[in-house]
Every structure is written in structure tokens, then in C-alpha cells.
Design an enzyme around this catalytic site. Structure first.
Site, PDB file in Angstrom:
ATOM      1  CG  HIS A 126      -1.919   0.938   1.433  1.00  8.49           C
ATOM      2  ND1 HIS A 126      -1.670   2.250   1.772  1.00  8.49           N
ATOM      3  CD2 HIS A 126      -3.271   0.833   1.319  1.00  8.49           C
ATOM      4  CE1 HIS A 126      -2.825   2.906   1.864  1.00  8.49           C
ATOM      5  NE2 HIS A 126      -3.813   2.061   1.593  1.00  8.49           N
ATOM      6  CG  ASP A 204       0.423  -2.415   6.138  1.00  2.44           C
ATOM      7  OD1 ASP A 204      -0.516  -2.447   6.957  1.00  2.44           O
ATOM      8  OD2 ASP A 204       0.352  -1.840   5.038  1.00  2.44           O
ATOM      9  CD  GLN A 207      -7.037  -4.629   3.953  1.00  2.03           C
ATOM     10  OE1 GLN A 207      -7.980  -5.385   4.191  1.00  2.03           O
ATOM     11  NE2 GLN A 207      -7.196  -3.357   3.654  1.00  2.03           N
ATOM     12  CE  LYS A 230      -7.997   0.075   5.655  1.00  2.00           C
ATOM     13  NZ  LYS A 230      -6.759   0.040   4.865  1.00  2.00           N
ATOM     14  CB  CYS A 368      -3.690   3.221  -1.485  1.00  2.54           C
ATOM     15  SG  CYS A 368      -4.808   4.550  -1.092  1.00  2.54           S
TER      16      CYS A 368
HETATM   17  C1  PLP Z   1      -5.755   0.715   4.684  1.00  2.00           C
HETATM   18  C2  PLP Z   1      -4.383   0.253   4.593  1.00  2.00           C
HETATM   19  C3  PLP Z   1      -3.311   1.047   5.023  1.00  2.00           C
HETATM   20  C4  PLP Z   1      -3.497   2.449   5.514  1.00  2.00           C
HETATM   21  O1  PLP Z   1      -4.373   2.542   6.564  1.00  2.00           O
HETATM   22  P1  PLP Z   1      -4.932   3.968   7.036  1.00  2.00           P
HETATM   23  O2  PLP Z   1      -6.059   3.607   7.897  1.00  2.00           O
HETATM   24  O3  PLP Z   1      -5.337   4.707   5.799  1.00  2.00           O
HETATM   25  O4  PLP Z   1      -3.835   4.648   7.757  1.00  2.00           O
HETATM   26  C5  PLP Z   1      -2.056   0.520   4.952  1.00  2.00           C
HETATM   27  N1  PLP Z   1      -1.834  -0.705   4.484  1.00  2.00           N
HETATM   28  C6  PLP Z   1      -2.821  -1.503   4.071  1.00  2.00           C
HETATM   29  C7  PLP Z   1      -2.511  -2.878   3.586  1.00  2.00           C
HETATM   30  C8  PLP Z   1      -4.129  -1.043   4.088  1.00  2.00           C
HETATM   31  O5  PLP Z   1      -5.107  -1.836   3.655  1.00  2.00           O
END
Ligand code: PLP
Length: 410
Positions: A126, A204, A207, A230, A368
Site C-alpha cells: 500500500h 503492515d 488487512q 478496519k 492505494c
Molecule cells: C488501509 C491500509 C493502510 C493504511 O491505513 P490507514 O487507515 O489509511 O492509515 C495501509 N496498508 C494496508 C494494507 C491497508 O489496507
């Protein structure tokens, strides 16, 4: 719902009031969960109760409201730590995954990296896990190297191993689950391989946390980030997990109130612990909402969620297999409930517009992930992403609408 009961998405739906509203006059089918999740009533109530009953600033308030707010804020940090198998003094509250990655880049990586060092990323990251590293690479003279994604959406493990064995590699930052492909990266294995070569690993987890039960001690990563929104919690709250032993090497990149020990114009000392990285008034209410979301998650049986979401994905594939020119992007066997696709000759935005008219919320665009879009050879794709409250009826509505849309547009 108690743990021993079979997972029932219809029961889960009752906990999410927004799911009974309509979209363009049709019953809502919400399939944009990879962008943000909906919130259970318990989280909504926790947020509103905070403002109705306890609103006050945390830290140093000597009155009942402030004490309540402080206790709730602190207990949320503990709730998060317990859920992820770690300790509250390794949990930093941030605005979200994006701020978390920026924090790690500035507070940990920037002081450590030297000219010519390598930061390893992957093609499926992302933008939030790309741009902060580019900024740090620029300021330190470090280089970014990228692990390619194979045709099925999996990582090129051979290339990753090569990069992990490079003498100048010092940091790997990688998603746990791709928000486009749904690919689950075997992070535990990757962390072990990286650590053998003294490479620090940032994960990260934006998800993964809504789909998997994640234990950070088991994965043994150095850092892990995610966003509350999320994970059924409010927007504007997120988490950085940082391994305790690394916290001492980190330098705060934002200064202000609440992160100091002593301030004078001759020099300032910082407070010990994670609060050093939480300058200014924190998102108290968001943190309380996140704590409540985690309490909610305790009632959910994750292995059953996983098979439920897999079933929805499988069913989607079956129903859509006769649409001419439809390509699913990300086809590894063990993937999360994310269905990312293109239909030859049809712009994804046009599909989304027709779906919206039938009540169905999906997302189209680059998600993104522009470097991944380049890899896939598209500027945009369409995506339906599932969550705990989606049902087989949702899949039927989505697939029926998509077939009609493809007929109209094709
Ligand atoms: C949504 C997302 C982000 C960013 O999250 P924010 O809530 O916009 O800070 C980073 N990495 C992944 C894989 C995402 O799905």
C-alpha cells in the site's frame, strides 16, 4: 454470541445497525470492507457514552471524569496488548496504520540507516508502506529494493531470500495480507529468515487483523501496525507494536505535551515508555472505541470467520465464471476474502456505478497500490471485500448485479 456457538453471520449483522439502511433506495450490500469496516453497536455506544459521561483530557486530571477517561484509555491499551499477545508498554497509539509506518520510519529507521543500506519492500505494498520509506531513503541515502509479485499474486520468495541475504539489507517492511490480492504472506517464516541475517521486520497488518487472530510474540516481528477503522473501531485511531528492546533505540519524531519529562529552554528530557511517542492530546475516544471493538472480537470465532469468508469468495468465483473477459487478480489458494477483478473492455468505475444503483458498495481504482497496478497492467481494478457480516445473499446480489452490469457495458 458465545465461543462455543457456530459462527452465524446473520446474528453478527444484528450487531451492526448501519447494515439495515439502504443505498440508493435498495437494501445495502456492503462489500468495501478492505477500505473500512462498519461498527458494531457496542463500539458506537462506547464512543457516545464517553462523550455523554466522561469527556475530559487524560493525564494529570484530578477529578472523577478525568480519572474515568484515563482508566478507560489505559484499559484499552491493555485490551489491545492482550489480544495481540504482547504487553501494554509495547503498544503505541497512533492515528492509524499510515501514521504508524511514518512513526517507525522516522523514529526507528532514520536514525539507524546509513548511506547504501537497503530497505526491502514488495510490489504489493500500500502507498502507506512505500512513501514513508522513500522519504527516509532520501534523507539517509538508503536504497529501496523491491520484491516482485508472481502471476498468482504470491511473493517471489527466491528474490526475497536473495535480498534478505544481501549484506547491506537492514530492514524489511511487508504487508501481512494484501488489500488488493488478498495474498497472505507467511510472515512468521519470513521474519525468521530476516532475523537470521540481522534484518528488522515491520509488518503492515492493516488487512490481517480483521480476518485472522494475530499473535505478535509468535510472529516475532519487530514492528506491527494496523488501523482501528478496519477492525470495527472508529477512524483516527491505530496502533504501532514495537518490540520492547527496540523502543530505547527510537527517537520521538513529534514533540509536544504529554511526551516530556522536563522541559526547559536549556534542554528537554522525554518521558519513559510508549507515551514518548504520543505527543499531544491523544484520540482518547478512538482508543476507547478500539478497546470495545476488541472486546467485541472476543465473541467471534476466527477460524470459522476464515472459512466463512473463503466460502463467500468461492461462491463469488463460481457465480461469475461465465462473465466473458473477467479476470481475478490474486489467485493463491490461501487468500483472504478479497475479490479483485477486471473485465476486459469495461472500465471498473462504470461497473461500480451500476452496482451502486442496485445498493451494492464496492471500490474501484488503484486501491492505494499504484506500483501493484503497474505490475498487473491496469490503471484501476474493481474490488469486493468481505467481512464477518457478509452473507451468501450479499454474494448473490453482487453477482447478479455484476452480470447485468457486464451485459449492459460489454
Ligand atoms: C488501509 C491500509 C493502510 C493504511 O491505513 P490507514 O487507515 O489509511 O492509515 C495501509 N496498508 C494496508 C494494507 C491497508 O489496507
Amino acid at each position: 454470541m458465545s465461543k462455543s456457538m457456530p459462527f452465524d453471520p446473520y446474528k453478527v449483522r444484528d450487531d451492526f445497525p448501519i447494515l439495515s439502511r439502504s443505498n440508493r433506495g435498495k437494501p445495502l450490500v456492503y462489500l468495501d470492507n478492505a477500505a473500512t469496516s462498519q461498527k458494531p453497536i457496542s463500539v458506537i455506544n462506547a464512543v457516545s457514552d464517553y462523550y455523554l459521561e466522561n469527556n475530559s483530557n487524560v493525564h494529570r486530571g484530578i477529578y472523577e471524569l478525568a480519572e474515568n477517561a484515563e482508566n478507560q484509555y489505559r484499559s484499552s491499551r491493555k485490551e489491545v496488548a492482550d489480544w495481540f499477545g504482547t504487553s501494554p508498554d509495547e503498544i503505541i497509539f497512533t492515528r492509524g496504520a499510515t501514521e504508524g509506518l511514518n512513526l517507525i520510519a522516522h523514529s526507528f529507521a532514520e536514525p539507524m540507516l546509513k548511506k547504501g543500506d537497503q530497505i526491502i519492500l514488495t510490489e504489493m505494498e500500500h502507498h502507506a508502506n512505500i512513501v514513508p520509506w522513500q522519504m527516509i531513503a532520501k534523507s539517509t541515502g538508503a536504497e529501496i529494493v523491491v520484491v516482485p509479485v508472481l502471476q498468482d499474486g504470491s511473493l517471489d520468495r527466491e528474490r526475497l531470500s536473495m535480498l534478505l541475504n544481501h549484506p547491506r539489507s537492514s530492514l524489511l517492511s511487508i504487508c501481512h495480507i494484501s488489500n488488493v490480492l488478498g495474498t497472505r504472506n507467511p510472515v512468521k517464516e519470513i521474519v525468521a529468515e530476516a532475523h537470521k541475517n540481522g534484518i528488522k521486520v515491520v509488518i503492515d497488518g492493516a488487512q490481517s487483523v480483521p480476518h485472522l487472530r494475530v499473535n505478535l510474540k509468535d510472529i516475532d516481528c519487530d514492528f506491527f501496525v494496523f488501523s482501528g477503522h478496519k477492525l470495527f473501531a472508529p477512524m483516527g485511531i491505530g496502533v504501532v507494536y514495537a518490540k520492547g528492546e527496540l523502543l530505547n533505540d527510537m527517537i520521538p519524531y513529534q514533540g509536544g505535551g504529554d511526551m516530556i519529562d522536563q522541559v526547559s529552554f536549556a534542554g528537554t528530557s522525554y518521558t519513559a515508555g510508549v507515551q514518548r511517542f504520543e505527543a499531544g492530546t491523544p484520540n482518547v475516544c478512538g482508543a476507547i472505541g478500539l478497546g470495545e471493538a476488541i472486546r467485541y472480537l472476543k465473541s467471534i470465532d476466527f477460524p470459522q470467520v476464515d472459512s466463512h469468508e473463503k466460502m463467500l469468495l468461492e461462491n463469488t468465483r463460481e457465480q461469475l465464471c461465465d462473465i466473458r473477459g473477467l479476470v481475478e487478480h490474486g489467485t493463491v489458494e490461501d487468500k483472504a476474502g478479497v475479490f479483485c477483478f477486471t473485465i476486459e473492455g469495461i472500465h471498473p468505475h462504470d461497473l461500480a456505478t451500476l452496482l451502486d444503483a442496485e445498493g451494492i458498495a464496492t471500490r474501484t481504482g488503484h486501491h492505494c497500490c499504484q506500483p501493484l497496478m503497474d505490475r498487473l497492467g491496469h490503471t484501476a481494478t474493481a474490488r469486493a471485500s468481505f467481512s464477518i457480516y457478509n452473507t451468501i445473499e450479499d454474494v448473490e446480489r453482487f453477482c447478479g448485479s455484476l452480470k447485468r452490469a457486464a451485459n449492459i457495458l460489454g
